[in-house]
Each structure stands twice: as structure tokens, then as C-alpha cells.
Design a protein around this motif. Structure first.
Motif, mmCIF file in Angstrom:
data_model
loop_
_atom_site.group_PDB
_atom_site.id
_atom_site.type_symbol
_atom_site.label_atom_id
_atom_site.label_comp_id
_atom_site.label_asym_id
_atom_site.label_seq_id
_atom_site.Cartn_x
_atom_site.Cartn_y
_atom_site.Cartn_z
ATOM 1 N N ASN A 188 0.862 -1.194 0.000
ATOM 2 C CA ASN A 188 0.000 0.000 0.000
ATOM 3 C C ASN A 188 0.890 1.234 0.000
ATOM 4 O O ASN A 188 1.925 1.266 0.671
ATOM 5 C CB ASN A 188 -0.903 0.008 1.232
ATOM 6 N N SER A 189 0.499 2.246 -0.763
ATOM 7 C CA SER A 189 1.279 3.484 -0.868
ATOM 8 C C SER A 189 0.495 4.640 -0.262
ATOM 9 O O SER A 189 -0.725 4.696 -0.400
ATOM 10 C CB SER A 189 1.570 3.816 -2.334
ATOM 11 N N ILE A 190 1.206 5.522 0.395
ATOM 12 C CA ILE A 190 0.583 6.739 0.920
ATOM 13 C C ILE A 190 1.398 7.930 0.454
ATOM 14 O O ILE A 190 2.599 8.027 0.737
ATOM 15 C CB ILE A 190 0.505 6.724 2.459
ATOM 16 N N ILE A 191 0.746 8.807 -0.263
ATOM 17 C CA ILE A 191 1.386 10.022 -0.759
ATOM 18 C C ILE A 191 0.749 11.206 -0.037
ATOM 19 O O ILE A 191 -0.480 11.304 0.032
ATOM 20 C CB ILE A 191 1.209 10.155 -2.291
ATOM 21 N N ASN A 192 1.577 12.078 0.474
ATOM 22 C CA ASN A 192 1.098 13.186 1.295
ATOM 23 C C ASN A 192 1.235 14.524 0.591
ATOM 24 O O ASN A 192 2.086 14.706 -0.281
ATOM 25 C CB ASN A 192 1.872 13.227 2.607
ATOM 26 N N CYS A 193 0.384 15.449 1.020
ATOM 27 C CA CYS A 193 0.396 16.795 0.437
ATOM 28 C C CYS A 193 -0.076 17.778 1.493
ATOM 29 O O CYS A 193 -1.094 17.545 2.155
ATOM 30 C CB CYS A 193 -0.529 16.820 -0.784
ATOM 31 N N ALA A 194 0.682 18.866 1.641
ATOM 32 C CA ALA A 194 0.262 19.954 2.515
ATOM 33 C C ALA A 194 -0.261 21.072 1.628
ATOM 34 O O ALA A 194 0.421 21.478 0.685
ATOM 35 C CB ALA A 194 1.433 20.441 3.350
ATOM 36 N N TYR A 195 -1.451 21.549 1.899
ATOM 37 C CA TYR A 195 -1.974 22.643 1.078
ATOM 38 C C TYR A 195 -1.871 23.951 1.833
ATOM 39 O O TYR A 195 -1.631 23.976 3.047
ATOM 40 C CB TYR A 195 -3.392 22.359 0.595
ATOM 41 N N SER A 196 -2.045 25.045 1.082
ATOM 42 C CA SER A 196 -1.621 26.329 1.641
ATOM 43 C C SER A 196 -2.746 27.203 2.179
ATOM 44 O O SER A 196 -2.530 27.996 3.091
ATOM 45 C CB SER A 196 -0.852 27.119 0.579
ATOM 46 N N ASN A 197 -3.943 27.036 1.649
ATOM 47 C CA ASN A 197 -4.983 28.011 1.962
ATOM 48 C C ASN A 197 -6.134 27.363 2.722
ATOM 49 O O ASN A 197 -6.787 26.460 2.225
ATOM 50 C CB ASN A 197 -5.510 28.631 0.660
ATOM 51 N N TYR A 218 -4.095 14.253 -9.005
ATOM 52 C CA TYR A 218 -3.835 13.924 -10.396
ATOM 53 C C TYR A 218 -2.647 12.976 -10.485
ATOM 54 O O TYR A 218 -1.713 13.047 -9.682
ATOM 55 C CB TYR A 218 -3.491 15.181 -11.211
ATOM 56 N N LYS A 219 -2.675 12.130 -11.510
ATOM 57 C CA LYS A 219 -1.569 11.231 -11.830
ATOM 58 C C LYS A 219 -0.981 11.665 -13.173
ATOM 59 O O LYS A 219 -1.733 11.909 -14.127
ATOM 60 C CB LYS A 219 -2.082 9.795 -11.938
ATOM 61 N N GLN A 220 0.337 11.774 -13.236
ATOM 62 C CA GLN A 220 0.966 12.131 -14.502
ATOM 63 C C GLN A 220 2.023 11.096 -14.860
ATOM 64 O O GLN A 220 3.050 10.974 -14.200
ATOM 65 C CB GLN A 220 1.607 13.524 -14.431
ATOM 66 N N GLU A 221 1.759 10.389 -15.930
ATOM 67 C CA GLU A 221 2.726 9.416 -16.448
ATOM 68 C C GLU A 221 3.695 10.131 -17.380
ATOM 69 O O GLU A 221 3.407 11.207 -17.902
ATOM 70 C CB GLU A 221 1.989 8.294 -17.171
ATOM 71 N N PRO A 255 -1.572 15.535 -16.961
ATOM 72 C CA PRO A 255 -2.155 15.035 -15.709
ATOM 73 C C PRO A 255 -3.534 14.414 -15.943
ATOM 74 O O PRO A 255 -4.323 14.926 -16.727
ATOM 75 C CB PRO A 255 -2.256 16.292 -14.847
ATOM 76 N N GLN A 256 -3.788 13.336 -15.228
ATOM 77 C CA GLN A 256 -5.082 12.656 -15.314
ATOM 78 C C GLN A 256 -5.738 12.648 -13.942
ATOM 79 O O GLN A 256 -5.091 12.342 -12.934
ATOM 80 C CB GLN A 256 -4.896 11.210 -15.774
ATOM 81 N N PHE A 257 -7.018 12.930 -13.918
ATOM 82 C CA PHE A 257 -7.790 12.949 -12.681
ATOM 83 C C PHE A 257 -7.820 11.561 -12.039
ATOM 84 O O PHE A 257 -8.019 10.548 -12.716
ATOM 85 C CB PHE A 257 -9.208 13.406 -13.014
ATOM 86 N N ILE A 258 -7.599 11.527 -10.706
ATOM 87 C CA ILE A 258 -7.723 10.266 -9.984
ATOM 88 C C ILE A 258 -8.949 10.297 -9.078
ATOM 89 O O ILE A 258 -9.835 9.456 -9.170
ATOM 90 C CB ILE A 258 -6.487 9.995 -9.099
ATOM 91 N N ILE A 259 -8.982 11.278 -8.184
ATOM 92 C CA ILE A 259 -10.045 11.354 -7.196
ATOM 93 C C ILE A 259 -10.093 12.769 -6.648
ATOM 94 O O ILE A 259 -9.090 13.480 -6.658
ATOM 95 C CB ILE A 259 -9.829 10.320 -6.062
ATOM 96 N N ASP A 260 -11.268 13.171 -6.187
ATOM 97 C CA ASP A 260 -11.417 14.495 -5.605
ATOM 98 C C ASP A 260 -12.143 14.407 -4.269
ATOM 99 O O ASP A 260 -12.705 13.370 -3.914
ATOM 100 C CB ASP A 260 -12.145 15.445 -6.567
ATOM 101 N N TYR A 318 2.540 12.110 -8.847
ATOM 102 C CA TYR A 318 1.223 12.414 -8.313
ATOM 103 C C TYR A 318 1.207 13.843 -7.768
ATOM 104 O O TYR A 318 2.098 14.239 -6.999
ATOM 105 C CB TYR A 318 0.852 11.415 -7.220
ATOM 106 N N PHE A 319 0.199 14.589 -8.189
ATOM 107 C CA PHE A 319 0.041 15.980 -7.755
ATOM 108 C C PHE A 319 -1.266 16.142 -7.000
ATOM 109 O O PHE A 319 -2.306 15.619 -7.407
ATOM 110 C CB PHE A 319 -0.027 16.923 -8.964
ATOM 111 N N CYS A 320 -1.210 16.908 -5.924
ATOM 112 C CA CYS A 320 -2.445 17.378 -5.328
ATOM 113 C C CYS A 320 -2.703 18.789 -5.857
ATOM 114 O O CYS A 320 -1.769 19.502 -6.239
ATOM 115 C CB CYS A 320 -2.371 17.385 -3.806
ATOM 116 N N ALA A 321 -3.965 19.154 -5.924
ATOM 117 C CA ALA A 321 -4.338 20.487 -6.382
ATOM 118 C C ALA A 321 -5.494 20.982 -5.520
ATOM 119 O O ALA A 321 -6.323 20.199 -5.062
ATOM 120 C CB ALA A 321 -4.746 20.465 -7.854
ATOM 121 N N GLU A 322 -5.514 22.282 -5.298
ATOM 122 C CA GLU A 322 -6.580 22.878 -4.490
ATOM 123 C C GLU A 322 -7.228 24.004 -5.287
ATOM 124 O O GLU A 322 -6.584 24.649 -6.126
ATOM 125 C CB GLU A 322 -6.018 23.407 -3.172
#
Lengths: 113, 112
Positions: B18-27, B36-39, B44-49, B88-92
Motif C-alpha cells: 500500500n502506498s501513501i502520498i502526502n500533500c500539505a496545502y496552503s490556503n 492527479y496522476k501524470q505518467e 495530468p489525469q484525474f484520480i479522485i477528488d 502524483y500531484f495534489c491540487a486545491e
């Protein structure tokens, strides 16, 4: 379904040359945007548009112009290319609903020498 | 492409982990978040929101967790496969018009 189509996929320019990166979407999305992607920098917003005739600047707009004459097309123009504009450029589109994902094109890899 | 991965945090896992990818957002006013996943060589391709009124959302093999108290987002991928190798990118979303702000990304490398 074509989605978001960008052309060209690759381009090499000399410093000072101009060119237009094309972006077209067939999903009738009002919102379109351009990002650049540099190593270790994520995607940074250049310009965006909320509909035909309306454009606005993003985080890194300098050196780039845009226009939105139709819903489908959102070209990005470099008037005088500089080596600092070497990057991968992505166009994206979405509806105006803020709680919906953006769809991305495959990107244009631009090298300015 | 490969140049996107330079200088990125990298998570290396074995197939099946199992993989866990973390992201801290700013606002703290952000109310919508996307992974998003980018090969390599692709957009970038949408994964989940997830919306800010939720703290967990599950998809197929993926789960997103949102902790608004500490402004933290995570993506969990179950039974990671070699095809999950990507950046993998997080976006806000900090405005009303789908103007997404992206994190710098994490490269996931999955070994067979």
C-alpha cells in the motif's frame, strides 16, 4: 472523444522568435487555462479564461499573450521567445463549477535555444 | 517526461504494497481538492477528488483523506501495481472558477 487537443507536441525555437501554441477542446467547457511545468516546480498557471472574450492573468503571465475568440480554442502566444520559456506547456479545460476537475491536454514540450 | 521527476520527493514501494502520498496545502479557505496522476510524457489525469465538507473519500483502490485542521491531504493506493508508477500531484481550488493551484508533486516508483 478528443477532449483537450494541443499542437504541436514538440517545438524548438530560437531566442526572439514568436510562435503560437494551439489548444482546442470539444467538451463545451467555459473555463480554459494554460500551465507551464518545470522540474521540481509543479504546474504554474500562466493565463486563464472563463469564457469567450474574457481572459485573465495567472501566476506567471509575463512573456505570454492569450485570446479567447471562441469557446473551443484558447491559443497561447509567445511574442519573443526566451530560454527561460523552455518548459512543458499544458492546456486544461473545465466547466465553471468550482467543484469539478480540469481535463488536460497531452502537453507541448518547448525548447528555446 | 523524465525531466518532470527531477528534484521531486520519491516514494519507492514493492508491487502489492500500500502506498501513501502526502500533500500539505496552503490556503485554509480552499474547498475542493483533487489528486492527479501524470505518467511520463503525458498530461495530468484525474484520480479522485474531495470537497472540504468531507474527510474521506474512496474510489477503486484509492482513498483520499483530508485533515483541514492541519491542512493536509493524503492519497492512499491499495495493492500498488507497476502501472501506478507516475508523478502524483495534489491540487486545491482557491477561487470560484476552477483555478487550481498545484503542489510540486511526488514520484511513485513501484518495483515488480
Amino acid at each position: 472523444n478528443a477532449g483537450v487537443t494541443q499542437t504541436p507536441k514538440f517545438q524548438v525555437l530560437k531566442t526572439g522568435q514568436s510562435m503560437t501554441l494551439q489548444c482546442a477542446q470539444d467538451m463545451n467547457h467555459e473555463y480554459m487555462s494554460w500551465y507551464r511545468q518545470d522540474p521540481g516546480m509543479g504546474l504554474r498557471l500562466i493565463h486563464y479564461s472563463v469564457g469567450a472574450g474574457i481572459t485573465d492573468q495567472g501566476e506567471v503571465p509575463n512573456g505570454y499573450n492569450v485570446s479567447r475568440s471562441t469557446t473551443e480554442d484558447f491559443p497561447l502566444r509567445l511574442l519573443s521567445a526566451a530560454p527561460s520559456q523552455t518548459s512543458v506547456y499544458f492546456c486544461a479545460s473545465s466547466t465553471l463549477d468550482p467543484n469539478t476537475e480540469a481535463f488536460f491536454g497531452q502537453g507541448t514540450r518547448l525548447t528555446v535555444v | 517526461g523524465e525531466s518532470v521527476g527531477l528534484h521531486l520527493p520519491t516514494l519507492s514501494v514493492q508491487e502489492g504494497d500500500n502506498s501513501i502520498i502526502n500533500c500539505a496545502y496552503s490556503n485554509s479557505a480552499s474547498d475542493y481538492f483533487i489528486w492527479y496522476k501524470q505518467e511520463s510524457g503525458k498530461g495530468p489525469q484525474f484520480i479522485i477528488d474531495i470537497r472540504s465538507n468531507m474527510d474521506k473519500r474512496q474510489g477503486q483502490r484509492v482513498t483520499v483523506l483530508l485533515n483541514k485542521t492541519v491542512k493536509h491531504l493524503s492519497l492512499q493506493i491499495a495493492a500498488t501495481q507497476p502501472g501506478d508508477s507516475a508523478v502524483y500531484f495534489c491540487a486545491e481550488n482557491m477561487s470560484g472558477y476552477s483555478t487550481l493551484t498545484f503542489g510540486k508533486g511526488t514520484m511513485l516508483l513501484v518495483s515488480p
